[in-house]
Design a protein around this motif. Structure first.
Motif, short mmCIF file in Angstrom:
data_model
loop_
_atom_site.label_atom_id
_atom_site.label_comp_id
_atom_site.label_asym_id
_atom_site.label_seq_id
_atom_site.Cartn_x
_atom_site.Cartn_y
_atom_site.Cartn_z
N CYS A 230 0.85 -1.21 0.00
CA CYS A 230 0.00 0.00 0.00
C CYS A 230 0.88 1.25 0.00
N GLU A 231 1.92 1.23 0.81
CA GLU A 231 2.80 2.40 0.92
C GLU A 231 3.47 2.70 -0.43
N ARG A 232 3.98 1.67 -1.07
CA ARG A 232 4.64 1.87 -2.38
C ARG A 232 3.64 2.37 -3.42
N THR A 233 2.45 1.81 -3.38
CA THR A 233 1.41 2.23 -4.33
C THR A 233 1.12 3.72 -4.16
N ARG A 234 1.02 4.15 -2.89
CA ARG A 234 0.72 5.55 -2.59
C ARG A 234 1.87 6.46 -3.04
N VAL A 235 3.08 6.09 -2.67
CA VAL A 235 4.25 6.93 -2.98
C VAL A 235 4.46 7.06 -4.49
N LEU A 236 4.24 5.97 -5.22
CA LEU A 236 4.48 5.98 -6.67
C LEU A 236 3.26 6.47 -7.47
N GLY A 237 2.19 6.82 -6.76
CA GLY A 237 1.00 7.32 -7.45
C GLY A 237 0.34 6.27 -8.33
N LEU A 238 0.34 5.02 -7.87
CA LEU A 238 -0.24 3.94 -8.67
C LEU A 238 -1.67 3.60 -8.24
N HIS A 239 -2.36 4.56 -7.66
CA HIS A 239 -3.76 4.42 -7.23
C HIS A 239 -4.60 3.76 -8.33
N GLY A 240 -5.28 2.65 -7.97
CA GLY A 240 -6.14 1.97 -8.94
C GLY A 240 -5.40 1.02 -9.87
N ARG A 241 -4.10 0.86 -9.70
CA ARG A 241 -3.32 0.03 -10.64
C ARG A 241 -2.64 -1.16 -9.97
N VAL A 242 -2.93 -1.36 -8.68
CA VAL A 242 -2.27 -2.43 -7.93
C VAL A 242 -3.31 -3.33 -7.27
N ALA A 243 -3.10 -4.65 -7.38
CA ALA A 243 -3.96 -5.62 -6.70
C ALA A 243 -3.11 -6.55 -5.86
N VAL A 244 -3.67 -6.97 -4.75
CA VAL A 244 -3.06 -8.03 -3.94
C VAL A 244 -4.04 -9.20 -3.96
N SER A 245 -3.57 -10.34 -4.45
CA SER A 245 -4.44 -11.51 -4.55
C SER A 245 -4.28 -12.40 -3.31
N HIS A 246 -5.40 -12.94 -2.86
CA HIS A 246 -5.51 -13.84 -1.71
C HIS A 246 -5.44 -13.09 -0.39
N ALA A 247 -4.31 -12.45 -0.07
CA ALA A 247 -4.18 -11.68 1.18
C ALA A 247 -4.72 -12.47 2.37
N TYR A 248 -4.25 -13.71 2.51
CA TYR A 248 -4.75 -14.57 3.60
C TYR A 248 -4.56 -13.91 4.97
N ALA A 249 -3.48 -13.14 5.11
CA ALA A 249 -3.19 -12.50 6.40
C ALA A 249 -4.33 -11.56 6.82
N LEU A 250 -4.94 -10.93 5.83
CA LEU A 250 -6.04 -10.01 6.13
C LEU A 250 -7.25 -10.79 6.64
N GLY A 251 -7.48 -11.95 6.04
CA GLY A 251 -8.58 -12.81 6.49
C GLY A 251 -8.35 -13.34 7.89
N GLN A 252 -7.07 -13.49 8.28
CA GLN A 252 -6.74 -14.04 9.61
C GLN A 252 -6.74 -12.97 10.70
N ALA A 253 -6.66 -11.69 10.31
CA ALA A 253 -6.49 -10.62 11.30
C ALA A 253 -7.75 -10.42 12.13
N THR A 254 -7.60 -9.74 13.26
CA THR A 254 -8.77 -9.42 14.09
C THR A 254 -9.63 -8.38 13.36
N PRO A 255 -10.92 -8.30 13.70
CA PRO A 255 -11.78 -7.30 13.04
C PRO A 255 -11.22 -5.87 13.14
N ALA A 256 -10.66 -5.52 14.29
CA ALA A 256 -10.12 -4.16 14.44
C ALA A 256 -8.93 -3.93 13.50
N GLU A 257 -8.09 -4.96 13.40
CA GLU A 257 -6.93 -4.88 12.51
C GLU A 257 -7.39 -4.82 11.05
N GLN A 258 -8.41 -5.62 10.73
CA GLN A 258 -8.95 -5.61 9.37
C GLN A 258 -9.44 -4.21 8.99
N ASP A 259 -10.15 -3.56 9.92
CA ASP A 259 -10.67 -2.22 9.64
C ASP A 259 -9.53 -1.21 9.45
#
Ligand SMILES: [Zn+2]
Length: 403
Positions: A230-259
């Protein structure tokens, strides 16, 4: 009765997002009217009375180059260990004739017949493979004669740093016109997330490429990598051009962390693409959408050496996503369908990120699917035959068969 001004008129259907029945008028590959349409306005009129009109389905993550679809049944040869699946694939590719243009064509035909009008396929790039996957997939796309918009991502399946020569081949693919560059587990696969992301984002920046990174790494490591992206996407101005597939870690995180992370994902303009396969953690679709982050959906592998499952039907995949997300209410199930339509188009850069609009609106590309269902949620649950598939205003399939 004026002169015909539109090439196709779908009469009497129920466009998703409209409370009442309404017509859809198409001209020059674009939707020019939704709702009441004047008599005699179109050259070709198709009566779809009582049927539901959905946007074209979008598979935002599949692997066309690896598929065995349409060929003889191949018993799955690998054990459940990731390393064994990789080793088995490397060993059996040539024995099974992968990539096979006929198999890829069969799969694309099934996908389009089931309503996929836009597809992103990762294509394996490795020193032992060169660009053979890109060539095979392109030949199959040519056979489909414009019936689907297929975007390719040069994908380092066996790592970048751990497979020397891969970075150069990724660049060759981009020079050759491949639209996206992939990455895979910058820590888990390559053991050096900073260098891995340096290479991927440098290629994206220099070649104006889309980015799509497979991220299976779990726990706090995976969340940290997601935030790095996310940080690299923001710094390089690649808004809307980057995808992360699967992101299992996000599914495992607590609801507060997910938000918390969902807000960063939305702010950076990153898409989370999920396939909801097997028992792997599923990205929190509802929380991501509530934060304004884009969510897309895809099959991942279809009938290949990674697994024997998959049909190419994105309503089937949307049902899996809804089911794995424990969605029961219509408005929740519609979030899965949104990921399989609009969210996918955003992921591929075919629509602006963060834009809120009706599912079927004037000015949209005329990519549409007509089914017998009373509501979008019913279409996801029952997965009816696709009566009509329209790509850029052209009828490309009828009754589940290519036309
Ligand atoms: Zn994949």
């Amino acid at each position: 009765m004026g002169e015909p001004t539109s090439s196709l008129w779908l009469r009497g259907g129920r466009p998703w997002g409209l409370d009442e029945p309404g017509d859809v008028l198409i001209d020059g590959g674009v939707i020019t009217a939704v709702g009441d349409v004047d008599e005699g306005a179109a050259a070709d009129v198709v009566d779809v009375t009582g049927r539901l009109i959905l946007p074209g389905l979008v598979d935002a993550h599949c692997h066309l180059d690896k598929t065995l679809y349409g060929g003889p049944w191949v018993p799955h040869p690998a054990s459940d260990a990731l390393a064994d699946r990789i080793a088995t694939e490397r060993r059996m590719r040539s024995e099974l004739g992968i990539p096979d243009v006929d198999r890829i064509t069969d799969l694309l035909t099934a996908m389009v017949s089931a309503g996929a009008t836009t597809i992103r396929s990762h294509v394996d790039i490795a020193p032992e493979l060169g660009l053979t996957g890109v060539e095979a997939v392109r030949e199959a796309i040519g056979r489909l004669d414009g019936r689907a918009d297929v975007q390719l991502v040069a994908f380092p399946q066996y790592g970048i740093l751990s497979a020397p020569g891969t970075a150069e081949l990724l660049e060759s693919a981009l020079v050759d016109g491949v639209e996206g560059v992939g990455g895979i587990d910058p820590a888990g696969m390559d053991g050096d997330p900073i260098r891995h992301l340096d290479i991927v984002f440098d290629l994206a920046e220099r070649h104006g490429a889309m980015v799509d990174i497979h991220l299976h790494d779990g726990g706090s490591l995976g969340v940290w990598e997601l935030e790095l992206i996310c940080e690299r996407t923001r710094v390089l101005g690649l808004h809307g051009r980057v995808a992360v597939s699967h992101a299992y870690a996000l599914g495992q995180a607590t609801p507060a962390e997910q938000d918390r992370v969902a807000e960063r994902i939305a702010e950076a303009g990153v898409t989370i693409t999920t396939a909801a396969v097997y028992d792997f953690p599923v990205a929190p679709v509802k929380r991501l959408r509530a934060a304004g982050a884009n969510v897309a959906c895809g099959h991942d592998g279809i009938r290949d050496l990674w697994g024997p499952y998959g049909t190419g039907d994105m309503l089937d995949r949307a049902m899996h996503l809804a089911y794995r997300s424990t969605f029961r209410r219509d408005d929740d199930i519609e979030l899965a369908l949104e990921a399989a339509t609009h969210g996918g188009a955003v992921a591929l850069g075919r629509r602006p990120y963060g834009e809120a609009r009706a599912p079927i609106a004037v000015g949209d590309p005329a990519d549409l699917v007509v089914v017998r269902a009373s509501a979008p949620a019913e279409a996801v649950v029952t997965r009816p035959t696709r009566d009509l598939v329209v790509k850029s205003g052209r009828v490309v399939a009828r009754g589940g068969v290519l036309s």
